[in-house]
Design a protein around this motif. Structure first.
Motif, PDB file in Angstrom:
ATOM      1  N   MET A 421      60.188  73.668  17.915  1.00 31.57           N
ATOM      2  CA  MET A 421      61.369  74.846  17.591  1.00 31.57           C
ATOM      3  C   MET A 421      61.856  74.721  16.000  1.00 31.57           C
ATOM      4  O   MET A 421      62.462  73.597  15.879  1.00 31.57           O
ATOM      5  N   TYR A 422      61.807  75.675  15.460  1.00 31.33           N
ATOM      6  CA  TYR A 422      62.369  75.597  14.094  1.00 31.33           C
ATOM      7  C   TYR A 422      62.170  76.932  13.419  1.00 31.33           C
ATOM      8  O   TYR A 422      61.211  77.526  13.758  1.00 31.33           O
ATOM      9  N   ARG A 423      63.239  77.170  12.429  1.00 30.91           N
ATOM     10  CA  ARG A 423      63.280  78.678  11.962  1.00 30.91           C
ATOM     11  C   ARG A 423      61.844  78.566  10.754  1.00 30.91           C
ATOM     12  O   ARG A 423      61.438  77.176  10.607  1.00 30.91           O
ATOM     13  N   VAL A 438      62.688  83.185   8.174  1.00 23.34           N
ATOM     14  CA  VAL A 438      62.418  84.013   9.318  1.00 23.34           C
ATOM     15  C   VAL A 438      62.928  83.119  10.688  1.00 23.34           C
ATOM     16  O   VAL A 438      62.523  82.295  10.820  1.00 23.34           O
ATOM     17  N   ALA A 439      63.843  83.659  11.344  1.00 20.85           N
ATOM     18  CA  ALA A 439      64.135  83.472  12.781  1.00 20.85           C
ATOM     19  C   ALA A 439      62.777  83.220  13.568  1.00 20.85           C
ATOM     20  O   ALA A 439      62.075  84.131  13.561  1.00 20.85           O
ATOM     21  N   SER A 440      62.825  82.252  14.337  1.00 22.73           N
ATOM     22  CA  SER A 440      61.503  82.223  15.178  1.00 22.73           C
ATOM     23  C   SER A 440      62.073  81.855  16.688  1.00 22.73           C
ATOM     24  O   SER A 440      63.338  81.619  16.973  1.00 22.73           O
ATOM     25  N   LYS A 463      50.193  68.086   9.272  1.00 21.28           N
ATOM     26  CA  LYS A 463      50.555  69.267   8.960  1.00 21.28           C
ATOM     27  C   LYS A 463      49.334  70.321   8.578  1.00 21.28           C
ATOM     28  O   LYS A 463      49.654  71.218   8.031  1.00 21.28           O
ATOM     29  N   ASN A 464      48.069  69.617   8.655  1.00 20.86           N
ATOM     30  CA  ASN A 464      47.013  70.417   8.454  1.00 20.86           C
ATOM     31  C   ASN A 464      46.417  71.358   9.603  1.00 20.86           C
ATOM     32  O   ASN A 464      45.206  71.413   9.498  1.00 20.86           O
ATOM     33  N   ILE A 470      52.676  80.882   6.392  1.00 17.52           N
ATOM     34  CA  ILE A 470      54.090  81.260   6.872  1.00 17.52           C
ATOM     35  C   ILE A 470      54.377  80.156   8.142  1.00 17.52           C
ATOM     36  O   ILE A 470      55.465  79.823   8.021  1.00 17.52           O
ATOM     37  N   THR A 471      53.634  80.202   8.960  1.00 17.43           N
ATOM     38  CA  THR A 471      53.997  79.516  10.209  1.00 17.43           C
ATOM     39  C   THR A 471      53.904  77.909  10.017  1.00 17.43           C
ATOM     40  O   THR A 471      54.529  77.026  10.715  1.00 17.43           O
ATOM     41  N   ASN A 472      53.304  77.575   9.058  1.00 17.35           N
ATOM     42  CA  ASN A 472      53.551  76.210   8.449  1.00 17.35           C
ATOM     43  C   ASN A 472      54.976  75.826   8.456  1.00 17.35           C
ATOM     44  O   ASN A 472      55.465  74.503   8.612  1.00 17.35           O
ATOM     45  N   GLY A 473      55.701  76.841   7.898  1.00 27.92           N
ATOM     46  CA  GLY A 473      57.165  76.526   7.652  1.00 27.92           C
ATOM     47  C   GLY A 473      57.898  76.014   8.938  1.00 27.92           C
ATOM     48  O   GLY A 473      59.219  75.647   8.912  1.00 27.92           O
ATOM     49  N   CYS A 474      57.455  76.287  10.199  1.00 33.68           N
ATOM     50  CA  CYS A 474      58.016  75.797  11.265  1.00 33.68           C
ATOM     51  C   CYS A 474      57.364  74.724  12.228  1.00 33.68           C
ATOM     52  O   CYS A 474      57.829  74.098  12.895  1.00 33.68           O
TER      53      CYS A 474
END
Length: 534
Positions: A421-423, A438-440, A463-464, A470-474
């Protein structure tokens, strides 16, 4: 062990690599970890970033082994440091009282704890670690990687082979070496259907890297560093969407992009610490934001100063990516990130506004010993974005965006091997984009995201995995990377034991169910309880 005597070869010793190694070792496998630096732990240690975690981390939403790491860090302080009675008794001890996390601590302490976690397996001869080694070539036979060549600090090449190879490097370095299909930067909205994706793919547009550093403040002393050679360039540097010079205290608020001026006052009274990014990002007070040692936690007189880590928007390096470029250009950008960081340090010492109307905090002193370095900087740059495999399952924004999913919550994956869980927190990028925040919803980690579409015996372990830009961000934060690596290491060991391929486990419902039961028994949470208010 000699080369070729391993069950699992892991390229990269960051959080994913460490978790993968421990998972395979717990299952009796023989493991090699090859790490480019002289510390294990990646973003938690060599990159100097205190753990970014969700609001429920003290109760649920992480694997048992990740909790053991966190518990070990707290126990290290309780055993060896002169804590106050109140700090020693606190079950949720936060050594730095930092606002970014409920557990802000020195990177070197995490490195020591990780060393303790792997020590029994080193003693047993079942774990081999090659420090200061990076992958430089791979032998490929059809859809299998037969071996990986690692280069040591003196240029010596060492070959390692195993039934399974895991890529846990910070940049996904094994992927191009082995010809594994992958993607970089932004995918197009036509490909992914994501609301926040651009119309056309932008493969060189990636999140900024940052080279973080640690400081303390000694009032009445002068520790001003030499003026960086290109300080004037960085002093005048201003991205088009930035509200002022990059070197300053005003930057965009990630959640609404409005200008936001932070405060920076060493040892200012901060009031109660709220380490809950769902309520407060924590970055308004930069001294307390990523503080890793707080004087009030220790007996009076023990610390002359707090110690805080500078990992702020103002040191995000935007001049170019470090993936998909020549070694010469990559070095130029990494050197630029270092120089930007030291320019920020010099600005803080000489030009930062003070409450008394003066400028500069000459008493700021670099604490490279916090990272085990002489120059004050972390051992390695903070990497937010990697090459990503073309996976059997790619996680997209609409799988977990709160705006898209609402009360339904994130998509539930039948092949879940963990949770996170993370934005969706994307920093400014090399292509000229401002923050994307972006809220997740609390999400799951699908096993298919760890499996390349074609290659049979390689797993992504960091991280690969198969996320998008976009979703790498959380999916890039500490407990998620650990969970990814743990699942990859467990799957490799599981397949060695049973003579299976990861694809067979993924495709057969009975085999998948057996593997998921094994993960659950080992303390991996496969689904979230019902949570509200995120």
């Amino acid at each position: 062990m000699k080369a070729g005597e391993f069950d699992v070869v892991i390229a990269g010793g960051g959080l994913g690599g460490v978790a993968a190694a421990l998972a395979a070792l717990r299952r009796g496998r023989r493991v090699l970890v090859a790490e480019e630096t002289d510390w294990l732990g990646g973003q938690l240690t060599t990159q100097g970033v205190p753990p970014d975690e969700h609001a429920w981390i003290e109760r649920f939403g992480a694997t048992r082994s990740y909790r053991r790491l966190r518990d070990g860090i707290r126990e290290h302080y309780r055993r060896w440091y002169p804590l106050t009675d109140a700090a020693r008794r606190a079950p949720d001890l936060n050594p730095g009282l930092g606002r970014v996390s409920r557990l802000c601590h020195e990177p070197r302490v995490a490195a020591d704890v990780i060393s303790g976690l792997i020590a029994p397996y080193l003693a047993a001869g079942r774990l081999t670690v090659w420090y200061r080694h990076r992958p430089v070539a791979a032998e490929v036979d059809g859809d299998r990687v037969r071996s990986v060549v690692f280069e040591g600090p003196d240029g010596t090449l060492r070959d390692a082979s195993a039934p399974f190879v895991l890529d846990a490097t910070e940049l996904g370095d094994l992927l191009p070496l082995a010809g594994i299909e992958h993607v970089t930067g932004f995918e197009s909205s036509e490909e992914t259907g994501e609301p926040s994706a651009p119309r056309e793919a932008q493969p060189t547009n990636m999140q900024a890297v940052s080279w973080v550093f640690a400081v303390e403040h000694r009032a009445g002393e002068d520790h001003t560093i030499d003026k960086p050679e290109r300080y004037s360039f960085w002093r005048d540097y201003r991205p088009g969407y930035w509200p002022g010079p990059l070197l300053g205290l005003t930057a965009p608020d990630p959640r609404n992009l409005e200008p936001l001026t932070r405060t920076f006052v060493p040892h200012a009274t901060t009031g109660p610490v709220v380490a809950d990014q769902s309520l407060d990002p924590g970055d308004r007070d930069l001294w307390a934001f990523r503080r890793v040692l707080a004087r009030e936690n220790f007996t009076p007189g023990f610390l002359d100063s707090d110690v805080t880590i500078v990992n702020w928007p103002m040191i995000d390096y935007l001049e170019g990516p470090v993936i998909g470029v020549s070694e010469e250009e990559q070095k130029r950008h990494l050197d630029g990130a270092r120089e930007l960081a030291m320019s920020m340090m010099y600005w803080l010492q000489t030009e930062a506004p003070r409450p008394d109307g003066g400028t500069g905090w000459a008493g700021l002193r670099l604490r490279g010993d916090i990272f085990g370095t002489d120059d004050g900087l972390a051992k390695a740059p903070y990497i937010r974005e990697s090459r990503r495999i073309r996976a059997r399952r790619t996680v997209v924004e609409q799988d977990l965006s709160l705006d898209v999913r609402g009360e339904h919550g994130a998509v539930e994956y039948p092949d879940s091997v963990g949770v996170g869980m993370y934005r969706i927190d994307l920093h400014p990028s090399t292509g000229g984009d401002n923050y994307i925040d972006v809220a997740s919803c609390p999400f799951q980690i699908p096993l298919g995201a760890l499996l390349p579409q074609r290659v049979e015996n390689v797993l992504a372990a960091g991280k690969n995995i198969g996320t998008t830009h976009i979703t790498n961000g959380c999916y890039r934060l500490h407990p998620v990377e650990w969970n990814i690596g743990e699942a990859a290491g467990a799957l490799a060991a599981h397949c060695v034991d049973r003579g299976l391929t990861p694809a067979q486990v993924h495709e057969d419902p009975a085999l998948l169910a057996e593997f998921r039961r094994e993960l659950a028994a080992d303390g991996v949470e496969l689904a979230w309880p019902v949570v509200r208010g995120y």
